[in-house]
Scaffold this active site. Structure first.
Site, PDB file in Angstrom:
ATOM      1  N   GLU A  97      25.582 -12.488  14.499  1.00 50.82           N
ATOM      2  CA  GLU A  97      26.764 -12.092  15.282  1.00 50.82           C
ATOM      3  C   GLU A  97      26.596 -10.720  15.948  1.00 50.82           C
ATOM      4  O   GLU A  97      27.341  -9.776  15.664  1.00 50.82           O
ATOM      5  CB  GLU A  97      28.015 -12.106  14.395  1.00 50.82           C
ATOM      6  CG  GLU A  97      28.363 -13.495  13.904  1.00 50.82           C
ATOM      7  CD  GLU A  97      29.643 -13.548  13.066  1.00 50.82           C
ATOM      8  OE1 GLU A  97      30.267 -12.507  12.842  1.00 50.82           O
ATOM      9  OE2 GLU A  97      30.010 -14.654  12.637  1.00 50.82           O
ATOM     10  N   GLU A 149      27.806 -20.731  10.095  1.00 50.59           N
ATOM     11  CA  GLU A 149      28.992 -20.260   9.364  1.00 50.59           C
ATOM     12  C   GLU A 149      30.214 -21.021   9.836  1.00 50.59           C
ATOM     13  O   GLU A 149      30.442 -21.151  11.040  1.00 50.59           O
ATOM     14  CB  GLU A 149      29.296 -18.773   9.627  1.00 50.59           C
ATOM     15  CG  GLU A 149      28.418 -17.806   8.914  1.00 50.59           C
ATOM     16  CD  GLU A 149      28.836 -16.354   9.162  1.00 50.59           C
ATOM     17  OE1 GLU A 149      30.040 -16.077   9.433  1.00 50.59           O
ATOM     18  OE2 GLU A 149      27.944 -15.494   9.101  1.00 50.59           O
TER      19      GLU A 149
HETATM   20  O1  IFM Z   1      32.481 -12.331   6.603  1.00 58.09           O
HETATM   21  C1  IFM Z   1      32.119 -12.562   7.930  1.00 58.09           C
HETATM   22  C2  IFM Z   1      30.616 -12.623   8.087  1.00 58.09           C
HETATM   23  O2  IFM Z   1      29.990 -11.488   7.603  1.00 58.09           O
HETATM   24  C3  IFM Z   1      30.250 -12.794   9.530  1.00 58.09           C
HETATM   25  N1  IFM Z   1      30.969 -13.886  10.130  1.00 58.09           N
HETATM   26  C4  IFM Z   1      32.388 -13.956   9.919  1.00 58.09           C
HETATM   27  C5  IFM Z   1      32.706 -13.849   8.440  1.00 58.09           C
HETATM   28  C6  IFM Z   1      34.228 -13.937   8.227  1.00 58.09           C
HETATM   29  O3  IFM Z   1      34.855 -12.891   8.892  1.00 58.09           O
END
Ligand code: IFM
Length: 445
Positions: free
Chosen positions: A154, A352
């Site tokens: 990210e 994710e």
């Molecule tokens: O916890 C975070 C993660 O570190 C990166 N993506 C989003 C998740 C939820 O906010």
């Protein structure tokens, strides 16, 4: 729910959010250690010095991962810890392999060594080269056993929240002047891919956050604002990888590198990947700022005045306890959009997806009942199936997260885990969603 043969189910975490042991092994501080030590940065003044103490409890944690039957475990390597010692990751990788789980490390998940930040952090081009050096050390140590790699996590969030705004470390607040941060992280990705390929390291991907951006109304000004926001938060981080260039002149001019050097960088950044990781949580609605309207506190993060776009709440009947809109169709939409935008899109892994619900501690029955998380994951996995039916090749899905953990500036209130963690005793309890996920995976055999 049936997925194509070979579909990979996984769980994901990141080092800073779970490891604790913040100075073990002679580890130096990361920008997040520094940020969390500053009053007023993290909800309730919490920090991640202990987090869930995964550093000491990794063997138990691997049982929670492996016994769910997942194929892959995505974790991250702490760059500042790795500079001192890679022993912990050596042990973790061995433990995972012995338990039959494929290790999928992310090289960079936001915890920049503080001494690199002191030299300019991601505003400094040299940081990309330092990431390449660190990648060499990691692959030399783990490359005999790790065959799947994620370079960066990210980059858009670190650029926006950490450098453009002040909500995350290193809290620079640079607005659009933060664009070179995007370029240097992309360059770091390209250099890391080069290092990994030189070592014949196996499958390589990246985890980029993507989300549909919708104008808040039919007003053409909102459509324009939404397009600008979409480019800045989505395509700036994927076009260079998948199309070989930035989306438009404004961004090209803003990244602070130009001419032949930019061309050389883009060539590196655009190197072929084996998979493309998509992190998805919720869509975004954008309007052109209305004169006199106060946007402060409208959303979790405030965009400073003077920006040409304002995020507004997405209309949705359902929200997570973090306040995020639950819109599973937006996952299908973004996967299909990526497929259409990028003819060279490699197979996608949803690296994710998950939700924070403020689950109650284990009750008298010893269980943690989290039906809303089960419904969330069920609906998002169905959204992935829809994307597959529409022609997108999706090879896997990783739940964020394996364990309740340190949710950055939101501290420990936001629980994303399949496994509940009591932050006082650090006891782990498998939630109902953990059992549901285990059964879903088993049903695919
Ligand atoms: O916890 C975070 C993660 O570190 C990166 N993506 C989003 C998740 C939820 O906010």
């Amino acid at each position: 729910m049936r997925f194509p043969p070979g579909f990979r189910f996984g769980m994901a975490t990141s080092a800073y959010q779970i490891e604790g042991a913040w100075d073990a092994d002679g580890k130096g501080p990361s920008i997040w250690d520094t940020f969390a030590a500053r009053p007023g940065t993290i909800r309730h003044g919490e920090d991640a010095k202990v987090a869930i103490d995964h550093y000491h409890r990794y063997a138990e944690d691997v049982t929670h991962i492996a016994e769910a039957g997942v194929h892959d475990y995505r974790f991250s390597i702490s760059w500042p810890r790795a500079l001192a010692s890679l022993d912990f990751y050596d042990r973790l990788v061995d433990e995972l392999l012995a338990a039959g789980v494929r290790p999928v490390p992310t090289l960079y998940h936001w915890d920049l060594p503080q001494d690199l930040e002191d030299k300019g952090g991601w505003l400094n081009r040299d940081t990309a080269h330092r990431l390449a050096d660190y990648t060499s050390a990691v692959v030399l140590r783990l490359g005999d056993r790790v065959r799947d790699w994620i370079t960066m996590n990210e980059m858009n969030v670190q650029t926006l929240y950490g450098y453009a705004l002040t909500d995350h470390a290193p809290a620079r607040g640079l607005g659009l002047e933060a664009l070179p941060v995007a370029h240097h992280q992309l360059l770091a990705h390209g250099l890391a891919v080069q290092v990994l390929r030189t070592h014949d390291a196996g499958a390589i991907g990246i985890a980029n956050q993507h989300f549909p951006v919708h104008p808040a109304s039919e007003d053409p000004a909102d459509a324009y604002a939404a397009e600008m926001f979409r480019e800045l938060t989505n395509w700036t981080f994927s076009d260079p990888i998948l199309l070989g260039d930035y989306p438009g002149e404004m961004i090209r001019a803003g990244v602070g590198t130009s001419g032949a050097q930019l061309d050389r960088d883009l060539e590196l950044i655009g190197a072929r990947l084996d998979f493309y990781g998509v992190n998805f949580y919720e869509p975004t609605a954008i309007e052109a700022p209305r004169e006199g309207k106060d946007y402060a506190g409208v959303l979790e993060v405030d965009i400073p005045e003077g920006m040409p776009f304002s995020p507004v709440p997405v209309k949705s009947d359902e929200r997570t306890d973090f306040g995020w809109a639950i819109v599973p169709s937006a996952l299908t939409e973004i996967l299909v959009t990526l497929h259409e935008r990028y003819p060279a899109l490699p197979p996608v892994i949803v690296t994710e997806n998950g939700a924070s619900f403020h689950d109650a501690a284990p009750g008298d029955d010893g269980r943690v009942h989290d039906p809303r998380r089960i419904a969330f994951l069920d609906s998002h996995l169905r959204a992935v199936q829809e994307a597959i039916t529409s022609g997108v090749r999706v090879d896997g899905f990783y739940v964020w997260s394996a364990f309740d953990n340190f949710e950055w500036a939101a501290g420990y209130d936001e629980r994303f885990g399949l496994v509940h963690v009591d932050f006082e005793t650090l006891a782990r309890t498998r939630k109902d969603s953990w059992f549901w996920y285990r059964d879903l995976i088993a049903s695919q055999r």
